[in-house]
Design a protein around this motif. Structure first.
Motif, short mmCIF file in Angstrom:
data_model
loop_
_atom_site.label_atom_id
_atom_site.label_comp_id
_atom_site.label_asym_id
_atom_site.label_seq_id
_atom_site.Cartn_x
_atom_site.Cartn_y
_atom_site.Cartn_z
N THR A 28 0.73 -1.26 0.04
CA THR A 28 0.02 -0.01 -0.09
C THR A 28 0.93 1.22 0.00
OG1 THR A 28 -1.72 -1.21 1.08
CG2 THR A 28 -1.88 1.34 1.06
N HIS A 29 1.92 1.29 0.90
CA HIS A 29 2.62 2.45 0.90
C HIS A 29 4.17 1.99 0.83
CE1 HIS A 29 3.91 3.13 5.33
NE2 HIS A 29 3.80 1.88 5.17
N LEU A 30 4.98 2.92 0.67
CA LEU A 30 6.35 2.42 0.51
C LEU A 30 6.80 1.54 -0.59
CD1 LEU A 30 7.27 2.02 4.54
CD2 LEU A 30 7.62 4.04 3.14
N ILE A 31 5.91 1.90 -1.57
CA ILE A 31 6.42 1.45 -2.99
C ILE A 31 7.58 1.79 -3.43
CG2 ILE A 31 5.61 0.45 -5.24
CD1 ILE A 31 2.56 0.73 -3.86
N PRO A 32 8.53 1.17 -3.82
CA PRO A 32 9.80 1.86 -4.45
C PRO A 32 9.78 2.34 -6.15
CG PRO A 32 9.84 -0.54 -4.24
CD PRO A 32 8.73 -0.09 -3.72
N PHE A 33 8.88 3.14 -5.96
CA PHE A 33 8.67 3.69 -7.52
C PHE A 33 10.01 4.08 -8.20
CE2 PHE A 33 4.21 3.19 -6.98
CZ PHE A 33 3.67 2.98 -8.07
N ALA A 34 10.76 4.71 -7.47
CA ALA A 34 11.81 5.50 -8.13
C ALA A 34 12.90 4.45 -8.36
CB ALA A 34 12.82 6.62 -7.19
N ALA A 35 13.13 3.24 -7.63
CA ALA A 35 13.96 2.28 -7.93
C ALA A 35 13.39 1.57 -9.28
CB ALA A 35 13.97 1.24 -6.93
N GLY A 36 12.13 1.39 -9.46
CA GLY A 36 11.51 0.68 -10.72
C GLY A 36 11.89 1.86 -12.02
N HIS A 37 11.94 3.12 -11.65
CA HIS A 37 12.23 3.73 -12.97
C HIS A 37 13.48 3.71 -13.37
CE1 HIS A 37 8.51 6.68 -11.60
NE2 HIS A 37 8.05 5.55 -12.31
N GLU A 38 14.39 3.85 -12.41
CA GLU A 38 15.96 3.67 -12.69
C GLU A 38 16.24 2.31 -13.54
OE1 GLU A 38 19.66 4.65 -13.18
OE2 GLU A 38 17.86 5.98 -12.57
N ALA A 232 8.76 7.00 -3.31
CA ALA A 232 7.75 6.02 -3.09
C ALA A 232 6.44 6.87 -3.93
CB ALA A 232 7.15 5.75 -1.90
N HIS A 233 6.48 7.88 -4.53
CA HIS A 233 5.54 8.71 -5.15
C HIS A 233 5.21 8.00 -6.33
CE1 HIS A 233 3.80 11.19 -8.19
NE2 HIS A 233 2.84 11.74 -7.33
N PRO A 234 3.69 7.68 -6.66
CA PRO A 234 2.60 8.04 -6.38
C PRO A 234 2.00 7.32 -4.97
CG PRO A 234 2.10 6.66 -8.17
CD PRO A 234 3.63 6.83 -8.12
N SER A 235 2.79 6.25 -4.76
CA SER A 235 2.24 5.75 -3.22
C SER A 235 2.63 6.60 -2.30
CB SER A 235 2.90 4.34 -3.08
OG SER A 235 4.20 4.43 -2.63
N PHE A 236 2.47 6.31 -0.92
CA PHE A 236 3.01 7.27 0.12
C PHE A 236 3.86 6.76 1.10
CE2 PHE A 236 -0.34 4.43 1.62
CZ PHE A 236 -0.33 4.43 3.25
N ALA A 237 4.54 7.48 2.07
CA ALA A 237 5.24 7.15 2.96
C ALA A 237 4.64 7.71 4.27
CB ALA A 237 6.94 7.70 2.67
N GLN A 238 4.12 6.84 5.18
CA GLN A 238 3.69 7.07 6.39
C GLN A 238 4.27 8.49 7.06
OE1 GLN A 238 0.68 5.31 7.36
NE2 GLN A 238 0.12 7.32 8.47
#
Length: 306
Positions: A28-38, A232-238
């Motif tokens: 739900t949150h803390l999804i490593p989008f930036a790593a996926g993009h890299e 983690a955007h667009p997911s969230f970091a509590q």
């Protein structure tokens, strides 16, 4: 303990290779989008993507041609819509087909647990009566060594080549602290051969030591820690920023049109150059509306006679 600070580019370039089994976790949150993009920027190919809930980041990785196989428990755009790149790849057949290996949420968690514990399998009784056993030959029955005429399903241990997760904070030695929904972050870090952790901030050692029970993953199982604000955007970091629901709602229309999806990946991942460029494209003040109202926990007294 040696410092483990890496740039995002160097962490992915050093620890992720073609044909790896890569677990991108965050529930739900803390999804490593930036790593996926890299991973997409670096053109990594042939990956087996392991993720308990493959969502938009899986759609992007599949669309970019990085993933050949997906091991998962649930896939979709977080109850907002379909993942059309994933769907097209599954339906393509032949060379372009995306191979799927499906589990229940607990079944995949149990695979991580077995991998982390160094045991060959983990029993999962809940598969009795499930149709998953008809489509996944990895789900097998074994006889109980303690009860006569009793069998239970088991899942094999999973030891990904690389685990990539996101968390709130860490020190320079890679001691990772996180709170909110934790998901399988700890299990996958211990199960994997290499672990990369992106964090919102690097803090002094004294901050970590002041609240030791918050340390979810110790530095000795972390290979690289990357300070990656808003990673983690667009997911969230509590506690740092909220979920970007507008982005999630917009994704289905982007994903449904292959040309539009290709243009989005080009503009927001390749042309952006890096995560800093991605944030620059979002614009100054973008996260103002996503900044949560502070709600601090009650202090804990770690008093000692020393």
């Amino acid at each position: 303990m040696a410092e483990k600070l890496f740039s995002l580019k160097d962490a992915i370039g050093t620890f992720v290779s073609d044909d790896d089994v890569v677990a991108l976790e965050g529930f739900t949150h803390l999804i490593p989008f930036a790593a996926g993009h890299e991973i997409i920027r670096q053109g990594v190919k042939g990956l087996t993507l392991v993720r308990m809930t493959p969502d938009i980041i899986a759609d992007q990785l599949v669309a970019a041609g990085c993933v050949n196989r997906m091991v998962f428990a649930f896939t979709g755009n977080s109850s907002v819509g379909s993942l059309y790149a994933v769907r097209r790849a599954v339906e393509a057949g032949g060379a372009g087909e995306l191979e799927l290996e499906e589990y229940s949420h607990y079944g995949l968690l149990a695979r991580y647990q077995a991998g982390a514990a160094g045991i060959p399998f983990m029993p999962v009784r809940s598969y009795a009566g499930s149709d998953l056993v008809k489509i996944n030959p990895q789900l097998k029955k074994v006889a109980s060594p303690f009860e006569e005429d009793v069998e239970t399903y088991v899942v094999p241990a999973l030891n990904p080549d690389v685990a990539i997760i996101h968390a709130q904070r860490a020190d320079r030695q890679g001691n990772i602290q996180s709170w909110g929904i934790l998901g399988p972050q700890q299990e996958v870090a211990f199960a994997s051969k290499r672990t990369i952790v992106l964090v919102e901030e690097i803090v002094d050692d004294d901050v970590i030591r002041s609240d030791p029970n918050r340390t979810l993953i110790p530095g000795f199982v972390v290979d690289a820690v990357v300070e990656c604000r808003y990673g983690a955007h667009p997911s969230f970091a509590q506690g740092y920023y909220d979920r970007d629901n507008d982005f999630y709602r917009s994704w289905s229309a982007i994903s449904k049109d292959p040309d539009r999806l290709e243009s989005w990946i080009q503009e927001w991942i390749h042309d952006a150059g890096d995560h800093r460029g991605y944030l620059s494209k979002l614009g100054d003040g973008f996260f103002d509306r996503l900044t949560p109202v502070p709600r601090l926990s009650t202090p804990v007294n770690y008093g000692s006679v020393l």
